[in-house]
Design an enzyme around this catalytic site. Structure first.
Site, PDB file in Angstrom:
ATOM      1  N   VAL A  52       0.901  -1.158   0.000  1.00 22.44           N
ATOM      2  CA  VAL A  52       0.000   0.000   0.000  1.00 22.44           C
ATOM      3  C   VAL A  52       0.936   1.204   0.000  1.00 22.44           C
ATOM      4  O   VAL A  52       1.593   1.482   0.997  1.00 22.44           O
ATOM      5  CB  VAL A  52      -0.955  -0.006   1.211  1.00 22.44           C
ATOM      6  CG1 VAL A  52      -1.745   1.291   1.284  1.00 22.44           C
ATOM      7  CG2 VAL A  52      -1.901  -1.204   1.132  1.00 22.44           C
ATOM      8  N   PRO A  53       1.049   1.895  -1.137  1.00 23.13           N
ATOM      9  CA  PRO A  53       2.163   2.815  -1.388  1.00 23.13           C
ATOM     10  C   PRO A  53       2.112   4.161  -0.668  1.00 23.13           C
ATOM     11  O   PRO A  53       2.023   5.222  -1.286  1.00 23.13           O
ATOM     12  CB  PRO A  53       2.099   2.997  -2.909  1.00 23.13           C
ATOM     13  CG  PRO A  53       0.648   2.851  -3.225  1.00 23.13           C
ATOM     14  CD  PRO A  53       0.148   1.782  -2.281  1.00 23.13           C
ATOM     15  N   CYS A  54       2.243   4.127   0.639  1.00 27.18           N
ATOM     16  CA  CYS A  54       2.294   5.374   1.404  1.00 27.18           C
ATOM     17  C   CYS A  54       3.552   6.170   1.076  1.00 27.18           C
ATOM     18  O   CYS A  54       3.606   7.378   1.316  1.00 27.18           O
ATOM     19  CB  CYS A  54       2.176   5.104   2.900  1.00 27.18           C
ATOM     20  SG  CYS A  54       3.410   3.983   3.560  1.00 27.18           S
ATOM     21  N   HIS A  55       4.549   5.518   0.484  1.00 26.26           N
ATOM     22  CA  HIS A  55       5.774   6.225   0.093  1.00 26.26           C
ATOM     23  C   HIS A  55       5.510   7.232  -1.024  1.00 26.26           C
ATOM     24  O   HIS A  55       6.321   8.116  -1.254  1.00 26.26           O
ATOM     25  CB  HIS A  55       6.857   5.226  -0.341  1.00 26.26           C
ATOM     26  CG  HIS A  55       6.476   4.351  -1.490  1.00 26.26           C
ATOM     27  ND1 HIS A  55       5.770   3.177  -1.323  1.00 26.26           N
ATOM     28  CD2 HIS A  55       6.673   4.484  -2.823  1.00 26.26           C
ATOM     29  CE1 HIS A  55       5.569   2.619  -2.498  1.00 26.26           C
ATOM     30  NE2 HIS A  55       6.108   3.401  -3.435  1.00 26.26           N
TER      31      HIS A  55
END
Length: 163
Positions: free
Chosen positions: A123-126
């Site tokens: 889950v690409p919180c970056h």
């Protein structure tokens, strides 16, 4: 619940899943850390996750196709769903994400929910950055955030757009 450990370019990842899906992906020094009780260790139970992460790190995968079961409240779940809508190789600001999930006044709440995302990389919180494009906050450390963004958009790093 069961867990496994997987080597990656970002250090060993601790993975956890239950009967519904993947619950977490944590770095060794993840801020907040993995929960204490992740069940029995069974590295072989994560072959699907390992394969997709290997493809991602090789630049061959732009989205994950795994059953996910993160544990959070309704707002956090909404933020994490919005994170999955950020396209590979792009970024969004906390303010933009806040508008997507409730309104511009939600930026701090979005930042907090983003920081509690238990499914790093998947889950690409970056992909969430400051309003001016600066790299701010990442539970795995800014060096990992920079690595992931550079992997997804190498030209941005070469052009100096990744602070």
């Amino acid at each position: 619940m069961r867990h496994g450990v997987l080597a990656s370019p970002l250090g060993e990842l601790t993975l956890a899943r239950d009967e519904r899906g993947l619950v977490g992906v944590w770095y060794p020094d993840h801020r907040g850390g993995a929960p204490a009780d992740l069940g029995a260790r069974d590295d072989a139970a994560f072959g699907d996750v390992a394969a997709q992460l290997a493809e991602y790190f090789a630049g061959e995968r732009t989205a994950f196709d795994l059953p996910l079961a993160p544990r959070g409240d309704a707002f956090e779940t909404r933020v994490w769903a919005a994170l999955r809508e950020i396209p590979y190789g792009t970024t969004r600001s906390y303010g933009e994400l806040a508008r997507d999930v409730g309104g511009p006044g939600y930026a701090q709440a979005v930042g907090a929910a983003n920081g509690r995302n238990p499914l790093s990389v998947v889950v690409p919180c970056h992909r969430v950055v400051g309003a001016d494009g600066t790299l701010t906050g990442y539970a795995g450390g800014l060096w990992r955030k920079r690595f992931l963004l550079s992997l997804e958009e190498p030209d941005a790093d070469a052009a100096g757009r990744l602070f």
